[in-house]
Write an enzyme that holds these catalytic residues in place. Structure first.
Site, PDB file in Angstrom:
ATOM      1  N   LYS A   1      -2.973   3.288   0.290  1.00 36.07           N
ATOM      2  CA  LYS A   1      -2.095   3.745   1.313  1.00 36.07           C
ATOM      3  C   LYS A   1      -2.638   4.636   2.515  1.00 36.07           C
ATOM      4  CE  LYS A   1      -0.582   7.192   2.202  1.00 36.07           C
ATOM      5  NZ  LYS A   1      -0.746   8.165   4.566  1.00 36.07           N
TER       6      LYS A   1
ATOM      7  N   GLY B   1      -8.920  13.232   0.174  1.00 35.05           N
ATOM      8  CA  GLY B   1      -8.207  14.301   1.734  1.00 35.05           C
ATOM      9  C   GLY B   1      -8.139  15.500   0.728  1.00 35.05           C
ATOM     10  N   SER B   2      -7.090  16.411   1.175  1.00 35.45           N
ATOM     11  CA  SER B   2      -7.306  17.760   0.737  1.00 35.45           C
ATOM     12  C   SER B   2      -6.612  18.155  -0.210  1.00 35.45           C
ATOM     13  CB  SER B   2      -5.814  18.894   1.714  1.00 35.45           C
ATOM     14  OG  SER B   2      -4.951  18.061   1.448  1.00 35.45           O
ATOM     15  N   THR B   3      -7.386  19.436  -0.459  1.00 38.59           N
ATOM     16  CA  THR B   3      -7.396  20.032  -2.293  1.00 38.59           C
ATOM     17  C   THR B   3      -5.698  19.854  -2.637  1.00 38.59           C
ATOM     18  OG1 THR B   3      -9.413  21.112  -2.298  1.00 38.59           O
ATOM     19  CG2 THR B   3      -7.923  21.633  -3.449  1.00 38.59           C
ATOM     20  N   GLU B   4      -5.105  20.896  -1.397  1.00 37.72           N
ATOM     21  CA  GLU B   4      -3.802  21.099  -1.292  1.00 37.72           C
ATOM     22  C   GLU B   4      -2.576  20.032  -1.903  1.00 37.72           C
ATOM     23  OE1 GLU B   4      -0.364  21.454   1.676  1.00 37.72           O
ATOM     24  OE2 GLU B   4      -2.696  20.743   1.851  1.00 37.72           O
TER      25      GLU B   4
ATOM     26  N   GLY C   1      -4.074  17.089  -3.152  1.00 34.74           N
ATOM     27  CA  GLY C   1      -5.532  16.735  -4.748  1.00 34.74           C
ATOM     28  C   GLY C   1      -4.248  17.658  -5.941  1.00 34.74           C
TER      29      GLY C   1
ATOM     30  N   GLU D   1     -11.235  13.378  -4.385  1.00 37.51           N
ATOM     31  CA  GLU D   1     -12.659  14.089  -3.359  1.00 37.51           C
ATOM     32  C   GLU D   1     -12.171  15.123  -2.411  1.00 37.51           C
ATOM     33  OE1 GLU D   1     -14.402  14.450  -0.579  1.00 37.51           O
ATOM     34  OE2 GLU D   1     -14.880  12.198   0.267  1.00 37.51           O
TER      35      GLU D   1
ATOM     36  N   CYS E   1     -15.304  16.274   4.712  1.00 38.79           N
ATOM     37  CA  CYS E   1     -15.057  17.344   3.822  1.00 38.79           C
ATOM     38  C   CYS E   1     -16.625  18.145   3.091  1.00 38.79           C
ATOM     39  CB  CYS E   1     -14.282  16.053   2.443  1.00 38.79           C
ATOM     40  SG  CYS E   1     -15.167  15.243   2.427  1.00 38.79           S
TER      41      CYS E   1
ATOM     42  N   GLU F   1     -11.053  25.962   5.159  1.00 41.86           N
ATOM     43  CA  GLU F   1     -11.664  24.580   5.263  1.00 41.86           C
ATOM     44  C   GLU F   1     -10.826  24.413   6.721  1.00 41.86           C
ATOM     45  OE1 GLU F   1     -13.354  20.214   3.658  1.00 41.86           O
ATOM     46  OE2 GLU F   1     -10.869  20.647   3.687  1.00 41.86           O
TER      47      GLU F   1
END
Length: 470
Positions: free
Chosen positions: A172, A225-228, A230, A248, A282, A379
Site C-alpha cells: 500500500k 510511518g508514525s508511531t501512532e 504503528g 519503523e 524519521c 516529532e
C-alpha cells in the site's frame, strides 16, 4: 490505477482521489482509491503466485536475484523520469531526487539481488544418529505499507529483502505520493516478475492499510510511518492471525555537540541532520544538544546557516528546500512553531510560510529550548531546529535517553573515548559519530522503544522475511 497480477485495474468501488503537487497546490491527476475489496483481490493474486509449484516458487534463487538486478537496470534507464515524478509528487528538490534517492534505490535493489542465493540454512550436529538441518523459507504473503517522505527508496527497502527471499507482496503506497511507486509497477512487469508476485495499491490508511493489517491471509506486515499508526497495525495483527510485524516508526533523535567538536563541521552537519528533505525524516536530528561553553557561537552560526538556506521551486537546481508534502503537514508544522513560541522557546529565525502558494515553510531555529517543551518531546517532521544547552556528558546522555523514541542519535567530538562512551550510553538503533544521515544498503536501520521493532537493510534485514524450518 491499481496494479494486481501484472495488470492495471480501477478500484472495485470506482472511487478516485487527487494527487497534488505540493509546490503549487494543484492537482496532478486522479488516482484509483483502493480499499478492502481491492486488498482482497491483491491478496488472492499473491496467494496464487505463492502456491507450491508456481513459477515463482520453482524459480532458482539466483534467478530471483537476476530479476531484481533487471529491475535496478530499468530504474537506472528511467532515472530522470522517476526523479522528476518524485519531485512533482513529493516536493523534494529534483537534484536530491536524482542524485540521492534514485542512487540509493538502485544500490538497495542490487544489494538484495546479491543475497538471493546466499541466505541459507545450516547442518547441525545433533546428539544421536540423526541428520538435522535448517531451511530458510519465505514467510509468504507480505503486506507492506510505505510512507510519503522517500516514496521510491522506501519501496526499494521493502521489496528488496522480500523478493530476494522468495516472498510475494501486497504493497500500500502513501496517498500523498502514489505516482513513482505505480510507475515502478510497470518496470516490475517489464523485468519479468511473474503475475501476482508484486501487487501495488494506492489508497488511505484507515481503509486499505487497515485491510492489509487485519487480513487473515497476510502472513507478515511491514510498516514505515508514525508511531501512532504503528500501534494500530500491531493491534490489528494481534487481533487477526498474529501475523509477523516489523515497524519503523517516529523519532526525536538527539544530536550531541561536545565543546571539543570541529565547530564548522558540527554546524554544517547539525543543519543537514535537521533540514534535509524539508525536515521530513524519521531520524532527523531534531534535538540538538550543545555543550554550554560553545552554545552561543553554535547558535549564532546555525541561525546564519538557516537564514541562507535557499527555499523555492524544487525543479530549480539552486533550491535546497522544497515545500512540505501537503497542506495537513504544513498546518501541523506551523502549529508546532506557535506552540514553541507560546511555551517560551526563543524563535531566532523563520517561523512563517515562505511563499504565497504551495506548502513552503521558512527554515526555523529555536534557542533556549527546555526538555519539557512540546517541540522537544514531539516529532515535528518539518524544517524546525531545536537547540538545547548541556553541561556534562552524564547529564546529556540521561536527557538524550529521556524520550519515548529511540531511532537514531549522533555525537560530535574529537575525543574517541567520549565518542565511545556516549555512543554506548545512547538507547538508539543507529548512532552516528561526527557525521549524520549516513545510510548504506549494507547496514541495518531500525529503532529502540517506540521507534519500532525489527531492522531493515543489511543481512539483518532479511531475517524478518524468512521462517527457519528445522
Amino acid at each position: 490505477q491499481i496494479f494486481i497480477n501484472n495488470e492495471w485495474h480501477d478500484a472495485v468501488s470506482k472511487k478516485t482521489f487527487p494527487s497534488v503537487n505540493p509546490a503549487t497546490g494543484e492537482v496532478i491527476c486522479q488516482v484509483a482509491e483502493g480499499d478492502k475489496a481491492d486488498v482482497d483481490k491483491a491478496v488472492k493474486a499473491a496467494k496464487a503466485a505463492f502456491q507450491l509449484g508456481s513459477p515463482w516458487r520453482r524459480m532458482d534463487a539466483s534467478h530471483r536475484g537476476k530479476l531484481l538486478n533487471r529491475l535496478a537496470d530499468l530504474i537506472e534507464r528511467d532515472r530522470a523520469y522517476l526523479a522528476a515524478l518524485e519531485t512533482l509528487d513529493n516536493g523534494k528538490p529534483y537534484s536530491i531526487s536524482y542524485l540521492v534517492d534514485l542512487d540509493m534505490v538502485v544500490k538497495c535493489l542490487r544489494y538484495f539481488a546479491g543475497w538471493s542465493d546466499k541466505f541459507h540454512g545450516k547442518t547441525i550436529p545433533l546428539d544421536g544418529d540423526f541428520f538435522c538441518y535448517t531451511r530458510h523459507e519465505p514467510v509468504g504473503v507480505c503486506g507492506q505499507i510505505i510512507p510519503w517522505n522517500f516514496p521510491l527508496l522506501m519501496q526499494a527497502w521493502k521489496l528488496g529483502p522480500a523478493l530476494a527471499t522468495g516472498n510475494v507482496v501486497v504493497m500500500k503506497v502513501a496517498e500523498q505520493t502514489p505516482l513513482s511507486a505505480l510507475y515502478v509497477a510497470n518496470l516490475i512487469k517489464e523485468a519479468g516478475f511473474p503475475p501476482g508476485v508484486v501487487n501495488i495499491i494506492p489508497g488511505y490508511g484507515p481503509t486499505a492499510g487497515a485491510a492489509i493489517s487485519s487480513h487473515m491471509d497476510v502472513d507478515k506486515v511491514a510498516f514505515t510511518g508514525s508511531t501512532e499508526v504503528g500501534h494500530l497495525i500491531q493491534k490489528a495483527a494481534a487481533e487477526s492471525n498474529l501475523k509477523r510485524v516489523t515497524l519503523e516508526l517516529g523519532g526525536k533523535s538527539p544530536n550531541i555537540i561536545m565543546s571539543d567538536a570541529d565547530m564548522d563541521w558540527a554546524v554544517d552537519q547539525a543543519h543537514f541532520a535537521l533540514f534535509f528533505n524539508q525536515g521530513q525524516c524519521c531520524c532527523a536530528g531534531s534535538r540538538t544538544y550543545v555543550q554550554e561553553d560553545i552554545y552561543h557561537e553554535f547558535v549564532e552560526r546555525s541561525v546564519e546557516k538557516a537564514k541562507s538556506r535557499v527555499v523555492g521551486n524544487p525543479f530549480d537546481f539552486k533550491t535546497e528546500q522544497g515545500p512540505q508534502v501537503d497542506e495537513e503537514q504544513f498546518k501541523k508544522i506551523l502549529g508546532y512553531i506557535s506552540t514553541g513560541k507560546r511555551e517560551g522557546a526563543k524563535l531566532l529565525c523563520g517561523g512563517n510560510p515562505a511563499a504565497d502558494r504551495g506548502y513552503f515553510i521558512q527554515p526555523t531555529v529555536f534557542g533556549d529550548v527546555q526538555d519539557n517543551m512540546t517541540i522537544a518531546r514531539e516529532e515535528i517532521f518539518g524544517p524546525v531546529m531545536q537547540i538545547l544547552k548541556f553541561k556534562t556528558i552524564e547529564e546529556v546522555i540521561e536527557r538524550a535517553n529521556d524520550s519515548k523514541y529511540g531511532l537514531a542519535a549522533a555525537v560530535f567530538t574529537k575525543d574517541l573515548d567520549k565518542a565511545n562512551y556516549v555512543s554506548q550510553g545512547l538507547r538508539a538503533g543507529t548512532v552516528w559519530i561526527n557525521c549524520y544521515d549516513v545510510f548504506g544498503a549494507q547496514a541495518p536501520f531500525g529503532g529502540y522503544k517506540a521507534s519500532g521493532n525489527g531492522r531493515e537493510l543489511g543481512e539483518y534485514g532479511l531475517e524478518a522475511y524468512v521462517e527457519v524450518k528445522n
